[in-house]
Write an enzyme that holds these catalytic residues in place. Structure first.
Site, PDB file in Angstrom:
ATOM      1  N   ARG A 130     -12.618 -20.133  -7.296  1.00  0.00           N
ATOM      2  CA  ARG A 130     -12.350 -21.581  -7.190  1.00  0.00           C
ATOM      3  C   ARG A 130     -13.497 -22.316  -6.518  1.00  0.00           C
ATOM      4  O   ARG A 130     -13.732 -23.477  -6.775  1.00  0.00           O
ATOM      5  CB  ARG A 130     -11.063 -21.798  -6.391  1.00  0.00           C
ATOM      6  CG  ARG A 130      -9.826 -21.565  -7.220  1.00  0.00           C
ATOM      7  CD  ARG A 130      -8.622 -22.124  -6.568  1.00  0.00           C
ATOM      8  NE  ARG A 130      -8.272 -21.417  -5.352  1.00  0.00           N
ATOM      9  CZ  ARG A 130      -7.058 -21.384  -4.851  1.00  0.00           C
ATOM     10  NH1 ARG A 130      -6.083 -22.027  -5.431  1.00  0.00           N
ATOM     11  NH2 ARG A 130      -6.796 -20.722  -3.744  1.00  0.00           N
ATOM     12  N   ASP A 150       6.983  -8.355   1.286  1.00  0.00           N
ATOM     13  CA  ASP A 150       5.868  -7.568   0.739  1.00  0.00           C
ATOM     14  C   ASP A 150       6.244  -6.080   0.687  1.00  0.00           C
ATOM     15  O   ASP A 150       5.994  -5.400  -0.318  1.00  0.00           O
ATOM     16  CB  ASP A 150       4.619  -7.793   1.601  1.00  0.00           C
ATOM     17  CG  ASP A 150       3.461  -6.927   1.155  1.00  0.00           C
ATOM     18  OD1 ASP A 150       2.870  -7.228   0.099  1.00  0.00           O
ATOM     19  OD2 ASP A 150       3.164  -5.928   1.842  1.00  0.00           O
ATOM     20  N   LYS A 200       6.645  -3.552  -2.679  1.00  0.00           N
ATOM     21  CA  LYS A 200       6.032  -2.225  -2.851  1.00  0.00           C
ATOM     22  C   LYS A 200       7.101  -1.156  -3.033  1.00  0.00           C
ATOM     23  O   LYS A 200       6.954  -0.246  -3.863  1.00  0.00           O
ATOM     24  CB  LYS A 200       5.164  -1.909  -1.631  1.00  0.00           C
ATOM     25  CG  LYS A 200       3.955  -2.835  -1.512  1.00  0.00           C
ATOM     26  CD  LYS A 200       3.361  -2.746  -0.116  1.00  0.00           C
ATOM     27  CE  LYS A 200       2.120  -3.589   0.025  1.00  0.00           C
ATOM     28  NZ  LYS A 200       1.746  -3.818   1.436  1.00  0.00           N
ATOM     29  N   ALA A 213     -17.147   8.471 -13.702  1.00  0.00           N
ATOM     30  CA  ALA A 213     -16.507   7.752 -14.822  1.00  0.00           C
ATOM     31  C   ALA A 213     -17.127   8.123 -16.174  1.00  0.00           C
ATOM     32  O   ALA A 213     -16.472   8.011 -17.199  1.00  0.00           O
ATOM     33  CB  ALA A 213     -16.622   6.250 -14.595  1.00  0.00           C
ATOM     34  N   GLU A 269      -2.679   0.916  -8.510  1.00  0.00           N
ATOM     35  CA  GLU A 269      -2.723   1.757  -7.304  1.00  0.00           C
ATOM     36  C   GLU A 269      -2.861   0.940  -6.026  1.00  0.00           C
ATOM     37  O   GLU A 269      -2.273   1.254  -4.984  1.00  0.00           O
ATOM     38  CB  GLU A 269      -3.880   2.754  -7.416  1.00  0.00           C
ATOM     39  CG  GLU A 269      -3.972   3.733  -6.272  1.00  0.00           C
ATOM     40  CD  GLU A 269      -2.720   4.584  -6.094  1.00  0.00           C
ATOM     41  OE1 GLU A 269      -1.960   4.276  -5.153  1.00  0.00           O
ATOM     42  OE2 GLU A 269      -2.504   5.533  -6.862  1.00  0.00           O
ATOM     43  N   VAL A 302       0.333  -0.720  -3.874  1.00  0.00           N
ATOM     44  CA  VAL A 302       1.255  -0.035  -2.959  1.00  0.00           C
ATOM     45  C   VAL A 302       0.472   0.798  -1.959  1.00  0.00           C
ATOM     46  O   VAL A 302      -0.299   1.693  -2.331  1.00  0.00           O
ATOM     47  CB  VAL A 302       2.248   0.871  -3.730  1.00  0.00           C
ATOM     48  CG1 VAL A 302       3.224   1.531  -2.766  1.00  0.00           C
ATOM     49  CG2 VAL A 302       2.996   0.076  -4.792  1.00  0.00           C
ATOM     50  N   GLU A 307      -0.709 -11.398   3.833  1.00  0.00           N
ATOM     51  CA  GLU A 307      -0.622 -12.102   2.556  1.00  0.00           C
ATOM     52  C   GLU A 307      -1.004 -13.571   2.759  1.00  0.00           C
ATOM     53  O   GLU A 307      -0.969 -14.073   3.895  1.00  0.00           O
ATOM     54  CB  GLU A 307       0.808 -12.025   2.011  1.00  0.00           C
ATOM     55  CG  GLU A 307       1.248 -10.633   1.637  1.00  0.00           C
ATOM     56  CD  GLU A 307       0.319  -9.987   0.611  1.00  0.00           C
ATOM     57  OE1 GLU A 307       0.200 -10.482  -0.507  1.00  0.00           O
ATOM     58  OE2 GLU A 307      -0.305  -8.962   0.948  1.00  0.00           O
ATOM     59  N   THR A 329     -10.576 -11.474  -0.124  1.00  0.00           N
ATOM     60  CA  THR A 329     -10.775 -10.250   0.663  1.00  0.00           C
ATOM     61  C   THR A 329     -10.946  -9.016  -0.225  1.00  0.00           C
ATOM     62  O   THR A 329     -11.934  -8.278  -0.103  1.00  0.00           O
ATOM     63  CB  THR A 329      -9.543 -10.028   1.583  1.00  0.00           C
ATOM     64  OG1 THR A 329      -9.377 -11.189   2.388  1.00  0.00           O
ATOM     65  CG2 THR A 329      -9.707  -8.812   2.471  1.00  0.00           C
TER      66      THR A 329
HETATM   67  N1  LIG Z   1      -5.747  -8.074   1.690  1.00  0.00           N
HETATM   68  C1  LIG Z   1      -5.231  -6.876   1.564  1.00  0.00           C
HETATM   69  O1  LIG Z   1      -5.350  -6.029   2.447  1.00  0.00           O
HETATM   70  C2  LIG Z   1      -4.515  -6.515   0.301  1.00  0.00           C
HETATM   71  C3  LIG Z   1      -4.155  -5.170   0.116  1.00  0.00           C
HETATM   72  C4  LIG Z   1      -3.471  -4.789  -1.054  1.00  0.00           C
HETATM   73  C5  LIG Z   1      -3.186  -5.738  -2.004  1.00  0.00           C
HETATM   74  N2  LIG Z   1      -3.537  -7.033  -1.797  1.00  0.00           N
HETATM   75  C6  LIG Z   1      -3.260  -7.982  -2.864  1.00  0.00           C
HETATM   76  O2  LIG Z   1      -4.488  -8.335  -3.461  1.00  0.00           O
HETATM   77  C7  LIG Z   1      -4.427  -9.658  -3.972  1.00  0.00           C
HETATM   78  C8  LIG Z   1      -5.540 -10.494  -3.360  1.00  0.00           C
HETATM   79  O3  LIG Z   1      -5.367 -10.484  -1.964  1.00  0.00           O
HETATM   80  P1  LIG Z   1      -6.539 -10.981  -0.984  1.00  0.00           P
HETATM   81  O4  LIG Z   1      -6.154 -10.486   0.352  1.00  0.00           O
HETATM   82  O5  LIG Z   1      -7.857 -10.674  -1.554  1.00  0.00           O
HETATM   83  O6  LIG Z   1      -6.268 -12.539  -1.029  1.00  0.00           O
HETATM   84  P2  LIG Z   1      -7.285 -13.724  -0.677  1.00  0.00           P
HETATM   85  O7  LIG Z   1      -6.460 -14.903  -0.379  1.00  0.00           O
HETATM   86  O8  LIG Z   1      -8.304 -13.272   0.299  1.00  0.00           O
HETATM   87  O9  LIG Z   1      -8.035 -13.923  -2.064  1.00  0.00           O
HETATM   88  C9  LIG Z   1      -7.428 -14.500  -3.177  1.00  0.00           C
HETATM   89  C10 LIG Z   1      -8.503 -15.131  -4.025  1.00  0.00           C
HETATM   90  O10 LIG Z   1      -7.904 -15.674  -5.201  1.00  0.00           O
HETATM   91  C11 LIG Z   1      -8.348 -16.993  -5.347  1.00  0.00           C
HETATM   92  N3  LIG Z   1      -7.315 -17.778  -6.008  1.00  0.00           N
HETATM   93  C12 LIG Z   1      -6.059 -18.011  -5.558  1.00  0.00           C
HETATM   94  N4  LIG Z   1      -5.415 -18.802  -6.419  1.00  0.00           N
HETATM   95  C13 LIG Z   1      -6.299 -19.082  -7.406  1.00  0.00           C
HETATM   96  C14 LIG Z   1      -6.255 -19.849  -8.566  1.00  0.00           C
HETATM   97  N5  LIG Z   1      -5.157 -20.549  -8.866  1.00  0.00           N
HETATM   98  N6  LIG Z   1      -7.356 -19.897  -9.375  1.00  0.00           N
HETATM   99  C15 LIG Z   1      -8.455 -19.195  -9.068  1.00  0.00           C
HETATM  100  N7  LIG Z   1      -8.580 -18.452  -7.946  1.00  0.00           N
HETATM  101  C16 LIG Z   1      -7.500 -18.406  -7.149  1.00  0.00           C
HETATM  102  C17 LIG Z   1      -8.594 -17.504  -3.950  1.00  0.00           C
HETATM  103  O11 LIG Z   1      -9.464 -18.616  -3.967  1.00  0.00           O
HETATM  104  C18 LIG Z   1      -9.241 -16.284  -3.324  1.00  0.00           C
HETATM  105  O12 LIG Z   1     -10.594 -16.216  -3.679  1.00  0.00           O
HETATM  106  C19 LIG Z   1      -3.020 -10.140  -3.643  1.00  0.00           C
HETATM  107  O13 LIG Z   1      -2.185  -9.866  -4.748  1.00  0.00           O
HETATM  108  C20 LIG Z   1      -2.610  -9.271  -2.471  1.00  0.00           C
HETATM  109  O14 LIG Z   1      -1.221  -9.113  -2.363  1.00  0.00           O
HETATM  110  C21 LIG Z   1      -4.201  -7.429  -0.685  1.00  0.00           C
HETATM  111  N1  LIG Z   2      -0.285  -7.909   3.423  1.00  0.00           N
HETATM  112  C1  LIG Z   2      -0.267  -6.547   3.013  1.00  0.00           C
HETATM  113  C2  LIG Z   2      -1.568  -6.188   2.349  1.00  0.00           C
HETATM  114  C3  LIG Z   2      -1.572  -4.804   1.742  1.00  0.00           C
HETATM  115  O1  LIG Z   2      -0.727  -4.741   0.630  1.00  0.00           O
HETATM  116  C4  LIG Z   2      -0.038  -5.664   4.224  1.00  0.00           C
HETATM  117  O2  LIG Z   2      -0.150  -6.158   5.350  1.00  0.00           O
HETATM  118  O3  LIG Z   2       0.280  -4.496   4.049  1.00  0.00           O
HETATM  119 NA    NA Z   3      -2.232   2.828  -3.153  1.00  0.00          NA
END
Ligand SMILES: NC(=O)c1ccc[n+]([C@@H]2O[C@H](COP(=O)([O-])OP(=O)(O)OC[C@H]3O[C@@H](n4cnc5c(N)ncnc54)[C@H](O)[C@@H]3O)[C@@H](O)[C@H]2O)c1
Ligand SMILES: N[C@@H](CCO)C(=O)O
Ligand code: NA
EC number: 1.1.1.3
Length: 446
Positions: A45, A205, A209, A33, A133, A136, A194, A13
């Site tokens: 993957r 979570d 934060k 920048a 950034e 959180v 998550e 995502t």
């Molecule tokens: N989704 C949100 O709104 C959001 C907001 C803030 C922070 N985050 C953080 O961002 C990070 C990513 O979240 P996301 O929502 O994009 O998750 P997601 O599950 O959509 O994407 C994670 C990606 O990492 C890949 N991945 C996982 N394990 C792997 C491995 N062992 N080797 C290679 N690739 C691997 C998955 O295949 C996937 O493409 C997390 O740390 C999450 O806490 C997410």
């Molecule tokens: N799973 C987290 C993503 C953003 O960090 C949330 O719902 O706030």
């Molecule tokens: Na932030």
């Protein structure tokens, strides 16, 4: 330098959001920048989704690799963007990137809340930046605000709605009467949750934060293991409704407050007066209140989750890193806002030491003297009441011999949690108390 070369790990995502935002706003971002931000490689993957994305964005110069270590060891890459989540592989990759002298941008609050002290120390040794950034409150620039914008202040407390998924669930349950499971599934579909949504609904979570916010607000090491964490899974629609009747909203709040004897670090459902701005933050939006001695209370509001809001923060960090590439490391903003050798060793206070007010819902037999027994127990612990509400009596199921029962709702003034625990133990033991007492903490936030 005409371009800074970036490697992205993960293609989910947030990574998708980063590709979209960076490519759509490329010209504007380059003007800010001072050079182009160029993603040269992404590790994924699986192939088909990332291939489709890159084709759609006409980004055919991005190399797709299966092995994430090929990104962190790539000598051509200057900045690694870690977007896979988790604390095991992500830790290895981030430490390996640092060891290879690369700057790191991450959205991974779990990683930094658990391994942040180690990671920041290694980054300092190698003279590289670890920017976070996006970790959180998603797109809200809260790290920058606290770390830089409020650096004149002695920060007194930080309190916020810092999990979008749970705020979305509570909002939808309250306004549409939807059930927990239905709304959680929708939050997952929208990309807010998550990978393991128990991290969201059990408050983990938010505690990750809050741990980071507490560290940068007070200049203490990250100490996730000492955070008090309670999620929203035990909240009932009934409590949400009663709170509403009493003029409150229930929010999953992270609260960190400094006292002479230590620091509060707690996440739990909280009744907040409905008239407060933060009580009206709905859906996946986040809001963080920061109280400084000079500035007073400040409020930061915005999208806390989702692809592009989170990418907004990731790309802002990439711009910051790019601007600082040639700066002397000693001129950079310290990772935890305070100089690394000036961190405070104030203890994190156990929840039993915390002072707060309480909402109690007590299911009792509707008979004389019950309220008096309960208020006497509270008075014995020096706990005074702010309001008492008795709901209409109803009848037990036939198996319970037609005994009338009622809900007593008590709002208390502030007391210490250990006094409340002692009182609740005695209240629970009364024969007229028919079910486990519901206790929800309350905050005025002023
Ligand atoms: N989704 C949100 O709104 C959001 C907001 C803030 C922070 N985050 C953080 O961002 C990070 C990513 O979240 P996301 O929502 O994009 O998750 P997601 O599950 O959509 O994407 C994670 C990606 O990492 C890949 N991945 C996982 N394990 C792997 C491995 N062992 N080797 C290679 N690739 C691997 C998955 O295949 C996937 O493409 C997390 O740390 C999450 O806490 C997410
Ligand atoms: N799973 C987290 C993503 C953003 O960090 C949330 O719902 O706030
Ligand atoms: Na932030």
């Amino acid at each position: 330098m005409t371009a800074v070369k970036i490697g992205v790990i993960g293609a989910g995502t947030v990574a998708g959001g980063v590709f979209h935002v960076l490519l759509r706003n490329q010209a504007e971002i380059t003007r800010r920048a001072g050079c182009k931000l160029h993603i040269v490689a992404v590790s994924s993957r699986t192939r088909s989704k990332i291939d489709n994305l890159l084709t759609t964005l006409n980004a055919n110069d991005v190399e797709v690799v299966a092995d994430p270590f090929a990104v962190v060891r790539n000598p051509n890459i200057e900045v690694v963007c870690e977007l896979i989540g988790g604390t095991t592989l992500a830790r290895e990759l981030v430490l390996e990137a640092i060891a290879h002298g690369k700057h790191v941008v991450t959205a991974n609050k779990a990683l930094l809340a658990v391994h942040g002290n180690e990671i920041f120390a290694k980054a300092r040794e190698k003279g590289v930046i670890v920017a976070f950034e996006a970790a959180v409150a998603g797109g809200i620039p809260i790290i920058k605000a606290v770390r830089e914008g409020l650096s004149a202040n002695r920060i007194q407390w930080v309190s916020g709605i810092i999990n979008g998924t749970t705020n979305f669930i509570l909002s939808e349950m309250r306004s549409k009467g939807l059930d927990f499971g239905t709304v959680l599934a929708e939050a997952q579909r929208l990309g807010y949750a998550e990978a393991d949504p128990t991290f969201d609904v059990e408050g983990v979570d938010a505690a990750h934060k809050l741990t980071l916010l507490s560290a940068i607000a007070f200049g203490i090491p990250v100490q996730f293991d000492k955070a008090y964490t309670e999620g929203i899974t035990k909240l009932t629609a009934q409590d949400i409704r009663y709170a509403e009747e009493l003029g409150y909203r229930i929010k999953l709040l992270g609260i960190t407050r400094r006292h002479p004897e230590g620091v509060e670090l707690r996440v739990h459902p909280t009744l907040i007066p409905s008239k407060r701005l933060i009580a009206n933050v709905e859906g996946a939006m986040n809001a963080v209140l920061v109280k400084g001695d000079a500035v007073g209370a400040t409020l930061y509001y915005g999208a806390g989750a989702g692809a592009e809001p989170t990418a907004s923060a990731v790309v802002a960090d990439l711009v910051d890193v790019t601007r600082l590439l040639n700066a002397d490391p000693s001129h950079r903003v310290p990772s935890l806002a305070f100089q690394h050798d000036a961190l405070d060793n104030a203890p994190i206070l156990p929840i039993s030491e915390v002072h707060t007010a309480y909402y109690l819902r007590i299911r009792v037999a509707d008979q004389p003297g019950v309220l008096a027994d309960i208020t006497r127990i509270l008075a014995d612990q020096q706990i005074s009441l702010d309001a008492v509400l008795q709901k209409e009596a109803e009848l037990f199921e036939p198996a319970s011999q037609g005994v009338a029962q009622t809900d007593l709702i008590l709002l208390t003034h502030q007391t210490q949690e250990k006094l409340m625990n002692a009182a609740l133990e005695k209240i629970q033991a009364l024969s007229s108390v028919l079910a486990p007492v519901t206790r929800i903490r309350m905050e005025e936030l002023n």
